[in-house]
Design an enzyme around this catalytic site. Sequence first.
Site, PDB file in Angstrom:
ATOM      1  N   LYS A 175       1.111  -1.007  -0.059  1.00 25.90           N
ATOM      2  CA  LYS A 175      -0.041   0.213  -0.010  1.00 25.90           C
ATOM      3  C   LYS A 175       1.025   1.373  -0.236  1.00 25.90           C
ATOM      4  O   LYS A 175       1.258   2.198  -1.039  1.00 25.90           O
ATOM      5  CB  LYS A 175      -1.186   0.200   1.568  1.00 25.90           C
ATOM      6  CG  LYS A 175      -1.938   1.304   1.867  1.00 25.90           C
ATOM      7  CD  LYS A 175      -2.018   1.096   2.520  1.00 25.90           C
ATOM      8  CE  LYS A 175      -1.466   1.795   3.762  1.00 25.90           C
ATOM      9  NZ  LYS A 175      -1.375   3.275   4.591  1.00 25.90           N
ATOM     10  N   ASN A 176       1.907   1.335   1.003  1.00 18.61           N
ATOM     11  CA  ASN A 176       2.255   2.472   0.977  1.00 18.61           C
ATOM     12  C   ASN A 176       3.762   3.086   0.098  1.00 18.61           C
ATOM     13  O   ASN A 176       3.810   3.746   0.180  1.00 18.61           O
ATOM     14  CB  ASN A 176       3.319   2.616   1.949  1.00 18.61           C
ATOM     15  CG  ASN A 176       2.271   2.457   3.755  1.00 18.61           C
ATOM     16  OD1 ASN A 176       1.304   2.588   3.161  1.00 18.61           O
ATOM     17  ND2 ASN A 176       2.688   1.834   4.847  1.00 18.61           N
ATOM     18  N   ARG A 214      -4.023  10.903   3.877  1.00 16.57           N
ATOM     19  CA  ARG A 214      -2.905  12.054   3.840  1.00 16.57           C
ATOM     20  C   ARG A 214      -2.116  11.947   3.153  1.00 16.57           C
ATOM     21  O   ARG A 214      -1.536  13.436   2.578  1.00 16.57           O
ATOM     22  CB  ARG A 214      -1.605  11.518   5.474  1.00 16.57           C
ATOM     23  CG  ARG A 214      -2.931  11.594   6.947  1.00 16.57           C
ATOM     24  CD  ARG A 214      -2.386  11.684   7.961  1.00 16.57           C
ATOM     25  NE  ARG A 214      -1.108  12.594   7.901  1.00 16.57           N
ATOM     26  CZ  ARG A 214      -1.932  13.864   8.726  1.00 16.57           C
ATOM     27  NH1 ARG A 214      -2.526  14.129   9.021  1.00 16.57           N
ATOM     28  NH2 ARG A 214      -0.692  14.752   8.309  1.00 16.57           N
ATOM     29  N   CYS A 225      -4.803  12.859  13.227  1.00 18.41           N
ATOM     30  CA  CYS A 225      -4.879  11.981  12.941  1.00 18.41           C
ATOM     31  C   CYS A 225      -4.589  10.807  14.079  1.00 18.41           C
ATOM     32  O   CYS A 225      -4.420  11.770  15.003  1.00 18.41           O
ATOM     33  CB  CYS A 225      -3.091  12.244  11.700  1.00 18.41           C
ATOM     34  SG  CYS A 225      -2.656  10.425  11.286  1.00 18.41           S
ATOM     35  N   ARG A 247       1.142  15.229  12.642  1.00 20.71           N
ATOM     36  CA  ARG A 247       1.579  15.031  11.156  1.00 20.71           C
ATOM     37  C   ARG A 247       2.059  16.478   9.895  1.00 20.71           C
ATOM     38  O   ARG A 247       1.619  16.241   8.943  1.00 20.71           O
ATOM     39  CB  ARG A 247       1.114  13.209  10.343  1.00 20.71           C
ATOM     40  CG  ARG A 247       1.663  12.239  11.455  1.00 20.71           C
ATOM     41  CD  ARG A 247       0.243  11.266  10.775  1.00 20.71           C
ATOM     42  NE  ARG A 247       0.461  10.478   9.662  1.00 20.71           N
ATOM     43  CZ  ARG A 247       0.633   9.362   8.938  1.00 20.71           C
ATOM     44  NH1 ARG A 247      -0.396   8.857   8.673  1.00 20.71           N
ATOM     45  NH2 ARG A 247       1.410   9.364   8.069  1.00 20.71           N
ATOM     46  N   ASP A 297       5.028   0.963  11.710  1.00 22.55           N
ATOM     47  CA  ASP A 297       3.971   0.494  10.937  1.00 22.55           C
ATOM     48  C   ASP A 297       3.238  -1.149  11.195  1.00 22.55           C
ATOM     49  O   ASP A 297       2.798  -1.403  11.261  1.00 22.55           O
ATOM     50  CB  ASP A 297       3.222   0.686   9.669  1.00 22.55           C
ATOM     51  CG  ASP A 297       3.684   1.668   9.170  1.00 22.55           C
ATOM     52  OD1 ASP A 297       3.339   2.905  10.373  1.00 22.55           O
ATOM     53  OD2 ASP A 297       3.562   1.817   8.429  1.00 22.55           O
ATOM     54  N   ILE A 327       9.101   7.135  16.198  1.00 20.64           N
ATOM     55  CA  ILE A 327       8.502   7.688  15.263  1.00 20.64           C
ATOM     56  C   ILE A 327       6.979   8.440  14.784  1.00 20.64           C
ATOM     57  O   ILE A 327       7.276  10.145  14.905  1.00 20.64           O
ATOM     58  CB  ILE A 327       8.229   6.563  13.503  1.00 20.64           C
ATOM     59  CG1 ILE A 327       9.844   5.984  13.341  1.00 20.64           C
ATOM     60  CG2 ILE A 327       8.038   7.065  12.410  1.00 20.64           C
ATOM     61  CD1 ILE A 327      10.751   6.204  13.075  1.00 20.64           C
ATOM     62  N   ARG A 367      -8.594   0.476   5.152  1.00 24.94           N
ATOM     63  CA  ARG A 367      -7.907   1.069   3.794  1.00 24.94           C
ATOM     64  C   ARG A 367      -5.991   0.439   3.684  1.00 24.94           C
ATOM     65  O   ARG A 367      -5.645   0.709   3.589  1.00 24.94           O
ATOM     66  CB  ARG A 367      -7.188   2.019   5.189  1.00 24.94           C
ATOM     67  CG  ARG A 367      -8.738   3.320   5.496  1.00 24.94           C
ATOM     68  CD  ARG A 367      -8.036   4.171   6.551  1.00 24.94           C
ATOM     69  NE  ARG A 367      -7.203   4.812   5.489  1.00 24.94           N
ATOM     70  CZ  ARG A 367      -7.144   6.381   6.318  1.00 24.94           C
ATOM     71  NH1 ARG A 367      -7.528   6.241   7.571  1.00 24.94           N
ATOM     72  NH2 ARG A 367      -5.670   6.691   5.569  1.00 24.94           N
TER      73      ARG A 367
HETATM   74  N1  EPU Z   1       6.968  14.286  10.059  1.00 24.91           N
HETATM   75  C1  EPU Z   1       7.496  15.612  10.198  1.00 24.91           C
HETATM   76  N2  EPU Z   1       7.550  16.493   9.328  1.00 24.91           N
HETATM   77  C2  EPU Z   1       7.181  16.165   7.772  1.00 24.91           C
HETATM   78  C3  EPU Z   1       6.950  14.543   7.815  1.00 24.91           C
HETATM   79  C4  EPU Z   1       7.271  14.476   8.604  1.00 24.91           C
HETATM   80  O1  EPU Z   1       8.191  16.227  11.169  1.00 24.91           O
HETATM   81  O2  EPU Z   1       6.922  16.987   6.980  1.00 24.91           O
HETATM   82  C5  EPU Z   1       7.895  13.651  10.860  1.00 24.91           C
HETATM   83  C6  EPU Z   1       6.807  12.803  11.390  1.00 24.91           C
HETATM   84  O3  EPU Z   1       5.575  13.689  12.001  1.00 24.91           O
HETATM   85  C7  EPU Z   1       7.069  11.815  11.753  1.00 24.91           C
HETATM   86  C8  EPU Z   1       8.643  11.425  11.172  1.00 24.91           C
HETATM   87  O4  EPU Z   1       8.711  12.792  10.534  1.00 24.91           O
HETATM   88  O5  EPU Z   1       7.267  11.930  13.413  1.00 24.91           O
HETATM   89  C9  EPU Z   1       8.221  10.054  10.197  1.00 24.91           C
HETATM   90  O6  EPU Z   1       7.046  10.327   8.979  1.00 24.91           O
HETATM   91  P1  EPU Z   1       7.638  10.385   7.271  1.00 24.91           P
HETATM   92  O7  EPU Z   1       6.663  11.773   6.632  1.00 24.91           O
HETATM   93  O8  EPU Z   1       8.452   9.347   7.309  1.00 24.91           O
HETATM   94  O9  EPU Z   1       5.754   9.811   7.667  1.00 24.91           O
HETATM   95  P2  EPU Z   1       4.921   9.497   6.264  1.00 24.91           P
HETATM   96  O10 EPU Z   1       5.846   9.490   4.976  1.00 24.91           O
HETATM   97  O11 EPU Z   1       3.798  11.184   5.946  1.00 24.91           O
HETATM   98  C10 EPU Z   1       4.467   6.483   5.786  1.00 24.91           C
HETATM   99  C11 EPU Z   1       3.467   5.990   4.946  1.00 24.91           C
HETATM  100  C12 EPU Z   1       3.215   5.572   7.530  1.00 24.91           C
HETATM  101  C13 EPU Z   1       4.324   5.485   8.037  1.00 24.91           C
HETATM  102  C14 EPU Z   1       5.646   6.614   8.056  1.00 24.91           C
HETATM  103  C15 EPU Z   1       6.588   6.285   9.114  1.00 24.91           C
HETATM  104  C16 EPU Z   1       2.945   6.256   3.973  1.00 24.91           C
HETATM  105  C17 EPU Z   1       1.161   6.137   3.199  1.00 24.91           C
HETATM  106  N3  EPU Z   1       2.317   6.133   5.075  1.00 24.91           N
HETATM  107  O12 EPU Z   1       4.207   7.798   6.211  1.00 24.91           O
HETATM  108  O13 EPU Z   1       2.081   4.569   7.698  1.00 24.91           O
HETATM  109  O14 EPU Z   1       4.471   5.403   9.537  1.00 24.91           O
HETATM  110  O15 EPU Z   1       5.869   6.188   6.586  1.00 24.91           O
HETATM  111  O16 EPU Z   1       7.594   4.727   8.243  1.00 24.91           O
HETATM  112  O17 EPU Z   1       3.555   5.805   3.197  1.00 24.91           O
HETATM  113  C18 EPU Z   1       0.695   3.028   7.773  1.00 24.91           C
HETATM  114  O18 EPU Z   1       0.286   2.498   6.993  1.00 24.91           O
HETATM  115  O19 EPU Z   1      -0.498   3.100   8.826  1.00 24.91           O
HETATM  116  C19 EPU Z   1       1.272   4.515   8.363  1.00 24.91           C
HETATM  117  C20 EPU Z   1       0.827   5.307   8.823  1.00 24.91           C
END
Ligand code: EPU
Length: 441
Positions: free
Chosen positions: A22-23, A111, A135, A140, A327, A349, A419
């Site tokens: 998915k991701n 998101r 969220c 996030r 995750d 994280i 989801r």
């Molecule tokens: N962060 C910031 N600013 C940003 C972006 C992220 O401070 O602009 C922080 C976040 O709040 C968090 C950390 O950086 O503390 C890492 O977040 P990341 O950006 O890596 O998360 P994401 O890319 O939004 C993806 C997955 C998540 C998974 C995370 C971490 C998808 C669609 N989502 O989210 O998946 O937990 O990486 O590996 O790929 C899930 O599948 O259940 C899920 C939440």
Amino acid sequence: MDSFLIRGGTRLKGKIEISGSKNSALPILAACLLANGKTTLKGVPRLSDIDSMAKLIGELGCHVFRHEPGGAPQAGADGQPPMPALNGPLDIEVTDEKQCEARYDIVKTMRASICVLGPLLAKRGRAVVSIPGGCAIGDRPVDLHVRGLQKLGAEFRTENGNIIGEVRGRLKGCRMYLGGAQGPTVLGTINVMCAAALADGETVLVGAACEPEVVDCAELLIKMGANIKGHGTPEIRIEGVDQLVGAEHRIIPDRIECGTFIIAAAITNGELELKNCNLDHLIAVVDRLDEVGVKIERQNGTIFVSSSRRLNPVEMTTQPFPGFPTDLQAQLMALLCLGDGMSVVTERIFPDRFLHVGELNRMGARVRKEGPTAIIQGVKEMQGASVMASDLRASAALVLAGMVARGTTRIDRVYHIDRGYEKIEQKLAAVGADIQRVNEK
Ligand code: EPU
């Protein structure tokens, strides 16, 4: 709204086919906005988040077409229902580039919608994306996405809950640091990498995320004609090109679904054969589960999982790849609830990602939260209860606990599970779980 009814106590035994990630698929669908001509994606799972992303890129002028499933449903284990047939490929082609707005209605449900920001700016010079709100797993923010794109020359303002980005001329490559207070960002890295693929000159992303999903997206972009090196390391180099063209690509297996089913085998004291896996993507998970006493063997793309009755307690901290993924934190916690002693789980994280703790405790677990850490005192047995799904992975943990708890567990609001887990109840029922989807109005 659907619920799951699970009667605990059955051992899982048989084969499960792991779906595409998915991701990986979500940002890859957004990346298709960058290409001229048709892209064909294989292994895209059928999930409500994928439907939302397909709808979003559809509104942004993409023609999205799903082919019929390949082959007949596969036979289940002895006397069990059949496993679902494999999904047909997805064709995506941009046919109209006028629309540049990702509406709140879609962004609020998912998101990952933020992933259209980079591709729209690079290809169309303008993007309006509703700011994702709160969220269940914590704050996030998307500041790192915006900062990275700003460094490439995009200008941003916020208006009425929207991020409005514009580019004068063409984005311009540069060297930048992309990390934040919690380390690298997965989708932020992908967003900026996608934009840099069409920028003028070289971009170097320092502090980039190394997750397999970043690598998968880079591999697709390379097939489309992008010039990317270093993906999978903290320093990605992207030499911008003038255009990208449609390509064919297979999405990597879903490492989180795979990890969840490994834990399903362990928690039910069962034996599962998991097909279409890449254990290299789960190296830290295998390390922790090995310590717990779970036996995991690999043969090419198939893994065999079995477990002893005694589960050793462990300590685990979530980290960016190749560390233990956030995750799978909730699912591991469900297993450790039945460990023979005290385990400690720390979330680095998303420090507030502990909504499952209260629900697991309702099922007889003994988990105490202290800041970003949970202390888990193993119990001999959990009991079925009515519990509430709160977010995707927390809900998966409740399914796991339900399969081993004494009596019946009812999980409400399973739309959270839909989801991100493709046909989870069918896959589990095919290997012996007593799980049923009910819809009581
Ligand atoms: N962060 C910031 N600013 C940003 C972006 C992220 O401070 O602009 C922080 C976040 O709040 C968090 C950390 O950086 O503390 C890492 O977040 P990341 O950006 O890596 O998360 P994401 O890319 O939004 C993806 C997955 C998540 C998974 C995370 C971490 C998808 C669609 N989502 O989210 O998946 O937990 O990486 O590996 O790929 C899930 O599948 O259940 C899920 C939440």
